[in-house]
Design a protein around this motif. Structure first.
Motif, PDB file in Angstrom:
ATOM      1  N   UNK A  16      28.298  22.759  71.299  1.00  0.00           N
ATOM      2  CA  UNK A  16      28.001  24.525  71.211  1.00  0.00           C
ATOM      3  C   UNK A  16      29.750  24.852  71.354  1.00  0.00           C
ATOM      4  N   UNK A  17      29.434  26.386  70.567  1.00  0.00           N
ATOM      5  CA  UNK A  17      30.814  26.858  70.358  1.00  0.00           C
ATOM      6  C   UNK A  17      31.366  26.781  71.525  1.00  0.00           C
ATOM      7  N   UNK A  18      31.228  26.946  73.051  1.00  0.00           N
ATOM      8  CA  UNK A  18      31.929  27.628  74.248  1.00  0.00           C
ATOM      9  C   UNK A  18      33.085  26.286  74.473  1.00  0.00           C
ATOM     10  N   UNK A  19      32.173  24.692  74.060  1.00  0.00           N
ATOM     11  CA  UNK A  19      33.189  23.269  73.981  1.00  0.00           C
ATOM     12  C   UNK A  19      33.862  23.382  73.493  1.00  0.00           C
ATOM     13  N   UNK A  20      33.433  23.886  71.608  1.00  0.00           N
ATOM     14  CA  UNK A  20      34.629  23.066  70.443  1.00  0.00           C
ATOM     15  C   UNK A  20      35.553  24.407  70.931  1.00  0.00           C
ATOM     16  N   UNK A  21      35.334  25.975  71.409  1.00  0.00           N
ATOM     17  CA  UNK A  21      36.872  26.727  71.311  1.00  0.00           C
ATOM     18  C   UNK A  21      37.132  26.086  72.696  1.00  0.00           C
ATOM     19  N   UNK A  22      37.245  25.432  73.644  1.00  0.00           N
ATOM     20  CA  UNK A  22      38.060  25.092  74.685  1.00  0.00           C
ATOM     21  C   UNK A  22      37.803  23.575  74.081  1.00  0.00           C
ATOM     22  N   UNK A  23      37.480  22.936  73.550  1.00  0.00           N
ATOM     23  CA  UNK A  23      38.262  21.859  73.035  1.00  0.00           C
ATOM     24  C   UNK A  23      39.838  21.909  71.515  1.00  0.00           C
ATOM     25  N   UNK A  24      39.139  23.407  71.034  1.00  0.00           N
ATOM     26  CA  UNK A  24      40.113  23.762  69.953  1.00  0.00           C
ATOM     27  C   UNK A  24      41.437  24.089  70.626  1.00  0.00           C
ATOM     28  N   UNK A  25      41.793  24.048  72.022  1.00  0.00           N
ATOM     29  CA  UNK A  25      43.031  24.560  72.580  1.00  0.00           C
ATOM     30  C   UNK A  25      43.596  23.432  72.964  1.00  0.00           C
ATOM     31  N   UNK A  26      43.348  22.063  72.072  1.00  0.00           N
ATOM     32  CA  UNK A  26      43.762  21.264  72.715  1.00  0.00           C
ATOM     33  C   UNK A  26      45.244  20.833  70.998  1.00  0.00           C
ATOM     34  N   UNK A  27      45.952  20.062  71.654  1.00  0.00           N
ATOM     35  CA  UNK A  27      47.341  20.384  71.104  1.00  0.00           C
ATOM     36  C   UNK A  27      47.454  18.683  71.265  1.00  0.00           C
ATOM     37  N   UNK A  28      48.587  17.407  70.305  1.00  0.00           N
ATOM     38  CA  UNK A  28      49.550  16.115  70.096  1.00  0.00           C
ATOM     39  C   UNK A  28      49.759  16.367  71.796  1.00  0.00           C
ATOM     40  N   UNK A  29      50.511  17.440  71.695  1.00  0.00           N
ATOM     41  CA  UNK A  29      52.000  17.619  73.071  1.00  0.00           C
ATOM     42  C   UNK A  29      50.852  17.477  74.317  1.00  0.00           C
ATOM     43  N   UNK A  30      49.611  17.648  74.430  1.00  0.00           N
ATOM     44  CA  UNK A  30      48.650  18.895  75.812  1.00  0.00           C
ATOM     45  C   UNK A  30      48.289  16.974  75.647  1.00  0.00           C
ATOM     46  N   UNK A  31      48.119  16.407  74.976  1.00  0.00           N
ATOM     47  CA  UNK A  31      46.960  15.100  74.574  1.00  0.00           C
ATOM     48  C   UNK A  31      47.267  14.296  74.176  1.00  0.00           C
ATOM     49  N   UNK A  32      48.361  13.949  73.955  1.00  0.00           N
ATOM     50  CA  UNK A  32      48.691  12.518  72.999  1.00  0.00           C
ATOM     51  C   UNK A  32      50.151  13.177  73.199  1.00  0.00           C
ATOM     52  N   UNK A  33      50.500  12.677  74.405  1.00  0.00           N
ATOM     53  CA  UNK A  33      52.129  13.175  74.471  1.00  0.00           C
ATOM     54  C   UNK A  33      52.716  11.368  74.790  1.00  0.00           C
ATOM     55  N   UNK A  34      51.984  10.317  75.165  1.00  0.00           N
ATOM     56  CA  UNK A  34      52.295   9.452  75.366  1.00  0.00           C
ATOM     57  C   UNK A  34      52.131   8.235  73.881  1.00  0.00           C
ATOM     58  N   UNK A  35      51.496   9.360  72.642  1.00  0.00           N
ATOM     59  CA  UNK A  35      51.300   8.415  71.309  1.00  0.00           C
ATOM     60  C   UNK A  35      52.467   8.638  70.610  1.00  0.00           C
ATOM     61  N   UNK A  36      52.578   9.891  70.915  1.00  0.00           N
ATOM     62  CA  UNK A  36      54.107  10.553  69.947  1.00  0.00           C
ATOM     63  C   UNK A  36      54.978   9.967  69.956  1.00  0.00           C
ATOM     64  N   UNK A  37      55.607   8.800  70.595  1.00  0.00           N
ATOM     65  CA  UNK A  37      57.074   8.848  70.203  1.00  0.00           C
ATOM     66  C   UNK A  37      56.877   7.400  69.402  1.00  0.00           C
ATOM     67  N   UNK A  38      55.541   6.754  69.380  1.00  0.00           N
ATOM     68  CA  UNK A  38      55.312   5.522  68.355  1.00  0.00           C
ATOM     69  C   UNK A  38      54.762   5.720  67.117  1.00  0.00           C
ATOM     70  N   UNK A  39      55.420   7.190  66.785  1.00  0.00           N
ATOM     71  CA  UNK A  39      53.934   7.474  65.206  1.00  0.00           C
ATOM     72  C   UNK A  39      55.468   7.456  64.209  1.00  0.00           C
ATOM     73  N   UNK A  40      55.832   6.859  63.296  1.00  0.00           N
ATOM     74  CA  UNK A  40      56.520   7.052  62.131  1.00  0.00           C
ATOM     75  C   UNK A  40      56.059   7.361  60.739  1.00  0.00           C
TER      76      UNK A  40
END
Ligand SMILES: C[S@@+](CC[C@H](N)C(=O)[O-])C[C@H]1O[C@@H](n2cnc3c(N)ncnc32)[C@H](O)[C@@H]1O
Length: 273
Positions: A16-40
């Motif tokens: 539903x729109x409420x869930x999509x809107x909440x998920x759309x506030x996410x970023x790699x910084x907020x949600x995947x910071x543990x992975x970012x240093x490994x990316x090339x």
């Protein structure tokens, strides 16, 4: 197929729109910071259960000009993902309908296979990890971050939020999913025979007036909405119960000294090269 069903079962939140809107506030910084240093640069990355794609598109920036593919088992959230890509001028990232239990990709086709808050919604997270491994190349990375509902905590102690948690966990478990996923990531990885799983952790902390108000309103809308209401009814929750829970979320969100803590586990596995 209803809009919140994959081959693996029912996805509790739906789209539903409420869930999509909440998920759309996410970023790699907020949600995947543990992975970012490994990316090339140049890596090819699969984002499983990409939702509205904001994390996916950040990951795409980190590996550009590498190819990123975001997948969802149903089309519904992908229009938001594609719109977000075109807003950012990203014409490379692809968003496709696919199911993590049966990925339409060759063996060894990605350098990184990532899933954010997906395993916690599946009936067979171990099978999903096996399939993620199949499409990940030797030497590549599997990364998964999931929440733990039983370990979430908040202030003030609004009783309706405890009611919400009990109901959410019952609904998720009735769907065959595991809401207390963070603490199980290592166990799932070992069951999937992934080598040397490493688990770290991080918190989402909502602790200022604007963020708590947003989270309270967003949660109220999500849990009073029809997708959750239909599943909650199967667990014996009435419309009055859901209205009370929604009111509780709004009351919590408008408390000037509110705080909400959401712990996550982060699984990282490097396949033998
Ligand atoms: C909590 S959302 C997370 C979305 C996104 N990763 C994020 O964090 O913003 C979980 C997502 O997993 C997707 N999902 C559920 N079952 C799936 C499956 N079998 N294969 C792939 N994705 C699935 C859902 O449709 C949903 O969009």
């Amino acid at each position: 197929m209803s809009k919140n069903v994959s081959s693996d079962g029912r996805y509790t939140h739906g789209h539903p729109a409420s869930t999509l809107a909440s998920h759309a506030t996410r970023s790699a910084a907020s949600s995947a910071a543990y992975l970012l240093p490994l990316l090339r640069r140049g890596m090819r990355l699969l984002d499983v259960g990409c939702g509205p794609g904001t994390i996916t598109l950040d990951l795409a920036e980190a590996v550009a000009p590498g190819q990123v593919v975001g997948i969802e088992p149903v089309e519904t959230p992908l229009s938001a993902s594609r719109a977000a890509a075109s807003e950012r001028g990203d014409a490379i990232t692809q968003f496709e309908v696919a199911d993590v239990m049966d990925l339409p990709y060759d063996d060894d086709s990605f350098d990184v296979v990532h899933a954010h808050q997906v395993l916690q919604h599946l009936t067979d997270p171990v099978g999903a990890l096996r399939e993620m491994r199949r499409v990940c190349r030797p030497g590549g990375w599997i990364a998964a971050r999931d929440a733990d509902y039983a370990a979430m905590s908040w202030h003030p102690d609004v009783p309706e939020l405890s009611e919400w948690r009990a109901l959410y966990r019952a609904v998720a478990r009735a769907n065959g999913a595991e809401p207390d996923a963070a603490r199980r990531l290592r166990s799932w990885a070992l069951a999937a025979e992934l080598p040397e799983p490493r688990v770290s952790g991080s918190l989402w902390v909502y602790s200022d007036e604007a963020t708590c108000r947003w989270w309270g309103e967003s949660q109220a809308d999500r849990y009073a909405g029809e997708v959750f209401a239909a599943q909650a009814a199967e667990q014996g929750a009435s419309a009055d119960d859901l209205a009370r829970i929604a009111q509780g979320w709004r009351r919590w969100g408008s408390t000037p000294d509110a705080t909400f803590l959401m712990p996550h586990g982060e699984l990282l596995v490097q396949l033998p090269g």
